[in-house]
Enzyme design. Structure first.
Site, mmCIF file in Angstrom:
data_model
loop_
_atom_site.group_PDB
_atom_site.id
_atom_site.type_symbol
_atom_site.label_atom_id
_atom_site.label_comp_id
_atom_site.label_asym_id
_atom_site.label_seq_id
_atom_site.Cartn_x
_atom_site.Cartn_y
_atom_site.Cartn_z
ATOM 1 N N ALA A 71 0.711 -1.110 0.007
ATOM 2 C CA ALA A 71 -0.035 0.041 -0.065
ATOM 3 C C ALA A 71 0.723 1.310 -0.058
ATOM 4 O O ALA A 71 2.068 1.218 0.324
ATOM 5 C CB ALA A 71 -0.927 0.028 1.173
ATOM 6 N N ASP A 72 0.352 2.382 -0.511
ATOM 7 C CA ASP A 72 0.881 3.554 -0.469
ATOM 8 C C ASP A 72 -0.008 4.827 -0.447
ATOM 9 O O ASP A 72 -1.137 4.584 -1.070
ATOM 10 C CB ASP A 72 1.908 3.794 -1.582
ATOM 11 C CG ASP A 72 2.966 4.868 -1.651
ATOM 12 O OD1 ASP A 72 3.854 4.590 -0.713
ATOM 13 O OD2 ASP A 72 2.712 6.165 -2.092
ATOM 14 N N THR A 73 0.470 5.894 0.289
ATOM 15 C CA THR A 73 -0.302 6.861 0.590
ATOM 16 C C THR A 73 0.256 8.085 0.089
ATOM 17 O O THR A 73 1.545 8.386 0.463
ATOM 18 C CB THR A 73 -0.856 7.071 2.115
ATOM 19 O OG1 THR A 73 -1.647 5.760 2.361
ATOM 20 C CG2 THR A 73 -1.752 8.231 2.294
#
EC number: 3.6.1.9
Length: 200
Positions: A71-73
């Site tokens: 995941a990446d934000t």
């Protein structure tokens, strides 16, 4: 059932996966997070989420039933990605830019196994009230902004800056749980596996 691995060092993502009763093992998968020239924020977070999942899968070469989540934000203001602040001046500049305005938070989540990969991107909108300079300085002094995208944590002390949110709260924290649960289901991994108080 496949064995789930989380390719992330983020304690927030670990807490969120645990919250929905999913059993997993944390995996260290390092990738280059430098944005490409002219890369859109959505393409950036999707590439990194998928890259983390696939890097994790390559570490687990001997395990055929592995399923890896990445995941990446990104915090996005006026089309520009605000990463983790380099120092105090950078953090204060970010908070000043976000003050009294609405910005986007994009989180991509990816799942990969030996046969396929799937991704989801969730975009939320967060509005900050005006932040006074002394508040920004006190917030930096707390230590919280140092390792956070955009220089703030919505689930922490920065909650007092948030006037409104449209979208996924858990997505802003770092893992959109509705979409994550849907992805897990596609890979045969149920939620609510390990709930507190379960005597079985």
């Amino acid at each position: 059932m496949p064995s789930l691995y989380l390719a992330s060092g983020s304690p927030r993502r670990r807490e969120l996966l645990t919250q929905i009763g999913v059993s997993f093992t944390v995996l260290n998968a390092q990738i280059d997070e430098t944005p490409f020239d002219h890369e859109t924020p959505a393409a950036y977070v999707e590439r990194l989420a998928l890259g983390k999942a696939q890097a994790g899968l390559s570490v687990l070469a001997a395990e055929q039933q592995a399923c890896v989540m990445g995941a990446d934000t990104a915090v996005v203001l006026d089309g520009r990605i605000l990463g983790k602040p380099a120092d105090e001046a950078d953090a204060l500049a970010m908070l000043t830019a976000l003050s009294g305005r609405e910005h986007e938070v994009m989180t991509a989540v990816a799942l990969s196994d030996r046969h396929r990969s799937e991704t989801r991107i969730v975009t939320s909108r967060v509005r900050f009230r005006p932040i006074q300079p002394h508040e920004a300085q006190a917030y930096w002094a707390s230590g919280e902004p140092a390792d956070k995208a955009g220089g703030y944590a919505i689930q922490g002390l920065a909650a007092i800056f948030v006037e409104g949110l449209q979208g996924s709260y858990s997505g802003v924290v770092g893992l959109p749980l509705c979409e994550t649960a849907e992805l897990l289901g596609h890979f045969g991994i149920p939620c609510w596996q390990c709930l507190e108080g379960d005597e079985s």
